[in-house]
Design an enzyme around this catalytic site. Structure first.
Site, mmCIF file in Angstrom:
data_model
loop_
_atom_site.group_PDB
_atom_site.id
_atom_site.type_symbol
_atom_site.label_atom_id
_atom_site.label_comp_id
_atom_site.label_asym_id
_atom_site.label_seq_id
_atom_site.Cartn_x
_atom_site.Cartn_y
_atom_site.Cartn_z
ATOM 1 N N ARG A 70 61.396 2.782 -10.698
ATOM 2 C CA ARG A 70 60.717 3.601 -9.698
ATOM 3 C C ARG A 70 59.922 2.688 -8.785
ATOM 4 O O ARG A 70 59.421 1.645 -9.203
ATOM 5 C CB ARG A 70 59.764 4.587 -10.377
ATOM 6 C CG ARG A 70 60.456 5.732 -11.078
ATOM 7 C CD ARG A 70 59.470 6.778 -11.567
ATOM 8 N NE ARG A 70 58.638 6.303 -12.641
ATOM 9 C CZ ARG A 70 57.375 5.926 -12.532
ATOM 10 N NH1 ARG A 70 56.767 5.969 -11.359
ATOM 11 N NH2 ARG A 70 56.701 5.508 -13.570
ATOM 12 N N TYR A 199 68.673 4.040 -8.406
ATOM 13 C CA TYR A 199 68.043 4.022 -9.733
ATOM 14 C C TYR A 199 67.537 5.422 -10.111
ATOM 15 O O TYR A 199 66.897 6.094 -9.295
ATOM 16 C CB TYR A 199 66.881 3.008 -9.788
ATOM 17 C CG TYR A 199 66.054 3.223 -11.019
ATOM 18 C CD1 TYR A 199 66.527 2.783 -12.263
ATOM 19 C CD2 TYR A 199 64.877 3.949 -10.989
ATOM 20 C CE1 TYR A 199 65.829 3.051 -13.417
ATOM 21 C CE2 TYR A 199 64.163 4.229 -12.140
ATOM 22 C CZ TYR A 199 64.646 3.773 -13.356
ATOM 23 O OH TYR A 199 63.954 4.063 -14.502
ATOM 24 N N LYS A 208 61.208 13.314 -11.789
ATOM 25 C CA LYS A 208 59.836 13.032 -11.361
ATOM 26 C C LYS A 208 59.528 13.717 -10.028
ATOM 27 O O LYS A 208 58.433 14.229 -9.829
ATOM 28 C CB LYS A 208 59.624 11.526 -11.233
ATOM 29 C CG LYS A 208 59.913 10.747 -12.502
ATOM 30 C CD LYS A 208 58.979 11.131 -13.607
ATOM 31 C CE LYS A 208 59.175 10.229 -14.820
ATOM 32 N NZ LYS A 208 58.283 10.626 -15.911
ATOM 33 N N HIS A 228 53.034 15.548 -17.248
ATOM 34 C CA HIS A 228 53.815 14.423 -17.785
ATOM 35 C C HIS A 228 53.585 14.356 -19.293
ATOM 36 O O HIS A 228 52.877 13.482 -19.798
ATOM 37 C CB HIS A 228 53.324 13.145 -17.086
ATOM 38 C CG HIS A 228 54.186 11.942 -17.309
ATOM 39 N ND1 HIS A 228 53.732 10.663 -17.113
ATOM 40 C CD2 HIS A 228 55.482 11.820 -17.677
ATOM 41 C CE1 HIS A 228 54.703 9.805 -17.367
ATOM 42 N NE2 HIS A 228 55.781 10.471 -17.717
ATOM 43 N N SER A 250 53.267 5.317 -19.322
ATOM 44 C CA SER A 250 54.490 4.670 -19.819
ATOM 45 C C SER A 250 54.142 3.516 -20.757
ATOM 46 O O SER A 250 53.036 2.979 -20.720
ATOM 47 C CB SER A 250 55.378 4.179 -18.677
ATOM 48 O OG SER A 250 54.639 4.002 -17.530
ATOM 49 N N CYS A 252 53.708 3.719 -23.912
ATOM 50 C CA CYS A 252 52.800 4.094 -24.998
ATOM 51 C C CYS A 252 53.519 4.932 -26.061
ATOM 52 O O CYS A 252 52.875 5.527 -26.925
ATOM 53 C CB CYS A 252 51.598 4.857 -24.456
ATOM 54 S SG CYS A 252 50.510 3.837 -23.446
ATOM 55 N N ASP A 279 59.195 14.170 -22.039
ATOM 56 C CA ASP A 279 58.633 13.596 -20.801
ATOM 57 C C ASP A 279 57.868 14.594 -19.931
ATOM 58 O O ASP A 279 56.874 14.229 -19.331
ATOM 59 C CB ASP A 279 59.769 12.962 -19.981
ATOM 60 C CG ASP A 279 59.264 12.027 -18.893
ATOM 61 O OD1 ASP A 279 58.305 11.279 -19.159
ATOM 62 O OD2 ASP A 279 59.815 12.042 -17.777
ATOM 63 N N ARG A 372 68.243 1.943 -19.332
ATOM 64 C CA ARG A 372 68.050 3.334 -19.764
ATOM 65 C C ARG A 372 69.275 3.932 -20.441
ATOM 66 O O ARG A 372 70.400 3.489 -20.209
ATOM 67 C CB ARG A 372 67.754 4.201 -18.529
ATOM 68 C CG ARG A 372 66.490 3.821 -17.780
ATOM 69 C CD ARG A 372 65.282 4.406 -18.454
ATOM 70 N NE ARG A 372 64.031 4.003 -17.821
ATOM 71 C CZ ARG A 372 62.936 4.756 -17.813
ATOM 72 N NH1 ARG A 372 62.940 5.947 -18.360
ATOM 73 N NH2 ARG A 372 61.818 4.315 -17.270
HETATM 74 C C1 OXD Z 1 58.688 7.242 -16.418
HETATM 75 C C2 OXD Z 1 59.917 7.838 -16.980
HETATM 76 O O1 OXD Z 1 58.786 6.274 -15.641
HETATM 77 O O2 OXD Z 1 59.800 8.797 -17.746
HETATM 78 O O3 OXD Z 1 57.594 7.747 -16.726
HETATM 79 O O4 OXD Z 1 61.025 7.380 -16.655
HETATM 80 MN MN MN Z 2 57.829 9.655 -17.797
#
Ligand code: OXD
Ligand code: MN
Length: 588
Positions: A70, A199, A208, A228, A250, A252, A279, A372
């Site tokens: 991102r 991406y 998102k 989130h 992220s 964590c 997520d 991913r």
């Molecule tokens: C993030 C994802 O970047 O879930 O938070 O991909």
């Molecule tokens: Mn996320």
């Protein structure tokens, strides 16, 4: 065409006139159509088919090395007024953004096909759900949206012929030119324009862009919340399930917590953990006055490196069929995939994420650190029976957490809802040695929404406070956890992973009024002996240490919070100013 909805048809016509594709294909989501598209992507090299026995239905894809994550710096909230975007987002005047981007989109799909993807965020037929339409020139996007959303003709069932309530997403990979890469959100127009990336986080516009940035804005106006957060259920031996939502920045361990395997002491008694989402959560007040959550997604877009049989067997199992792998290493000896942390046997005959012959002995990485997997939720061995429930699940507790070496204790409970909003608003995570820059630098990330809140964050805090007023005494209890406390040598003290359930159990007992607590300066905390450490190499004294609140560190912390709060000026709710003032008094 799959709909008679004039609003959709007119908008698609506009997008066709702008981008001028050679062909327009409406994605109905049928098996025949998807098989044909996959075959086409394989024939052009966009996708590679993996071993049909070991990884049936799985594909490998590589993005360009300049396009692997991102791009927060190129992500914009184009609200009509700058002040509605707020200090934590990049603002761009919508008129200017539309004008600049229209030039980039003009004729960009000449020689290409435009795919029109109808999709539903949330189960078909649920009042929680929302419809989106994404037009794109990428088959990779179509294949990912097929996993991550309820995609195809059925999505229009939720919209009907008249409604204008759908999110318009325009995506073109264009030339993947990073200097002209833009991810723009127009919250007042229900519109997302994304260009020059391929991406996932930038181009799977349901995730998102819609389910957090646009949806958070919709939620503020319509009286619900887009967060989130993972959603998990803990089933007790009597078969009753209680649900928890949890927000973490992220890196964590959100996906790991969402799919955790209970420690043996709980498994033996018959406890089970069910994953509803890893997520995103959409939260509404139900007819019974409680807070209910759905996961708007239909799959997992998870980070591959570090995922293994120990850290997250359920995630790994989810990727064994019908999964798309992006930017991982390709093991040529058996046509499978590999990433750092999968096992201790890097393949000798392999291609790295950039498409080059890979020799692991030279110390280079086979998979990109942000590589991913896109895996269907239905593959997950612990997917909740309520995953497709139109009403979602009732939430007992909301958990916030970050990575703090010293300051935050293992767990504490807020005094009440507004104090809980304060606890979420001061969420922070420390940078690790794995990232460049100084170690231990605190980055504030309120409710883990810093990159995802589609409007002014001061107003977002206000919305949380308003939701609490509506929920009254039916509101979930709010907690904060920290799995990452370290000893003087920098080692983690708490074992983490499945053992985090021990802390969740105290949380649920608190929700049911079954556990005691000690009132401290920062909130309610367990007595050390109330965290079950049976079967662990940890004693009550260690737990005491993990729960300790260092007054000096917290006094410093209040200074940092004060600085952070200044950003929001007069949009910072009075309630949060009061909470900070009261915390300072308690620490005196
Ligand atoms: C993030 C994802 O970047 O879930 O938070 O991909
Ligand atoms: Mn996320």
């Amino acid at each position: 065409m799959l709909t008679n909805n004039k609003n959709v048809l007119n908008w698609v016509d506009e997008m066709v006139a702008l981008t001028k594709p050679d062909k327009v294909v409406w994605i109905d989501g049928s098996d025949e159509q998807m098989e044909a598209l996959k075959a086409e992507a394989v024939s052009t090299g966009e996708m590679e088919v993996l071993n049909a026995e070991k990884l049936p239905g799985c594909y490998l894809h590589r993005t360009l090395p300049n396009d692997v994550a991102r791009v927060e710096g190129r992500t914009f909230i184009c609200s009509r007024k700058e002040e509605d975007c707020g200090p934590t987002n990049n603002w761009w005047d919508p008129k200017e953004a539309y004008a600049t981007l229209s030039k980039l989109y003009d004729g960009v799909m000449k020689g290409r096909t435009m795919y029109v993807i109808p999709y539903s965020m949330g189960p078909i037929g649920s009042k929680f759900s929302k419809v989106g339409v994404e037009v794109t020139d990428s088959i990779y996007v179509v294949m990912n949206m097929d996993i991550m959303t309820r995609m195809g003709a059925k999505a229009f069932e939720n919209l009907g012929d008249e409604s204008n309530d759908f999110v318009r997403g325009l995506h073109s990979k264009a030339d993947i030119d990073e200097n002209n890469r833009y991810i723009c959100h127009f919250p007042e127009d229900n519109t997302i324009w994304s260009i020059n990336s391929a991406y996932g986080g930038n181009v799977l516009l349901g995730k998102k862009c819609f389910a957090l940035r646009i949806a958070s804005y919709q939620g503020k106006n319509e009286g619900w919340m887009a967060e989130h957060m993972l959603i998990l259920g803990i089933e007790n031996p009597e078969g009753e399930v209680r649900y928890i939502c949890a927000a973490f920045p992220s890196a964590c361990g959100k996906t790991n917590l969402a799919m955790l395997i209970p420690p043996e002491i709980y498994r033996k008694k018959g406890y089970k953990v069910w994953c509803v989402g890893d997520d995103i959560a959409w939260l509404r007040i139900g007819e019974d006055g409680r807070l209910w959550a759905i996961n708007p997604e239909n799959g997992f877009f998870g980070v591959a490196p570090g995922t293994n049989e120990k850290s997250n067997p359920n995630a790994l199992a989810s990727t064994r069929k019908n999964t798309i792998f992006t930017n991982v290493a390709h093991n040529l000896s058996d046509n499978t995939v590999w990433w750092e942390g999968l096992d201790k046997n890097p393949p000798a005959n392999a291609i790295d994420w950039m498409g080059n012959k890979w020799d692991y002995t030279d110390g280079s990485k086979g998979a990109h650190p942000n590589s991913r997997f896109t895996a269907p939720a239905e593959n997950c061995p612990c997917i909740s029976k309520e995953f497709n429930s139109p009403n979602g699940v009732p939430i007992s507790a909301i958990v916030f957490g970050g990575r703090r070496a010293k300051t935050a204790p293992l767990v504490y409970q807020s005094f009440d809802w507004n104090h809980g909003v304060f606890v979420g608003s001061i969420m922070a995570s420390e940078t690790t040695a794995a990232a460049s820059g100084a170690v231990g630098v605190v980055r504030r990330d309120p409710m883990a929404m810093l990159p995802f809140c589609g409007y002014h964050m001061g107003d977002y805090f206000k919305h949380w406070i308003e939701m609490g007023k509506k929920l009254g005494d039916k509101a979930p209890k709010i907690f904060n956890v920290n799995w990452f406390r370290t000893d003087d040598e920098g080692h983690f003290i708490w074992p983490g992973f499945g053992d985090n359930m021990r802390v969740l159990m105290w949380i649920l007992e608190r929700c049911e009024g079954k556990a005691d607590a000690v009132k401290t300066q920062i909130g309610y905390q367990p007595k050390a002996e109330d965290i079950n450490v049976e079967g662990l190499d940890i004693d009550v004294e260690t737990v005491k240490g993990l729960l300790n609140v260092d007054k000096e560190l917290w006094t410093e912390e209040t200074e940092g919070i004060g600085e952070f709060y200044k950003k929001f000026g007069d949009r910072l709710p009075e309630e949060l100013k009061d909470e900070l003032a009261e915390l300072k008094i308690r620490l005196k």
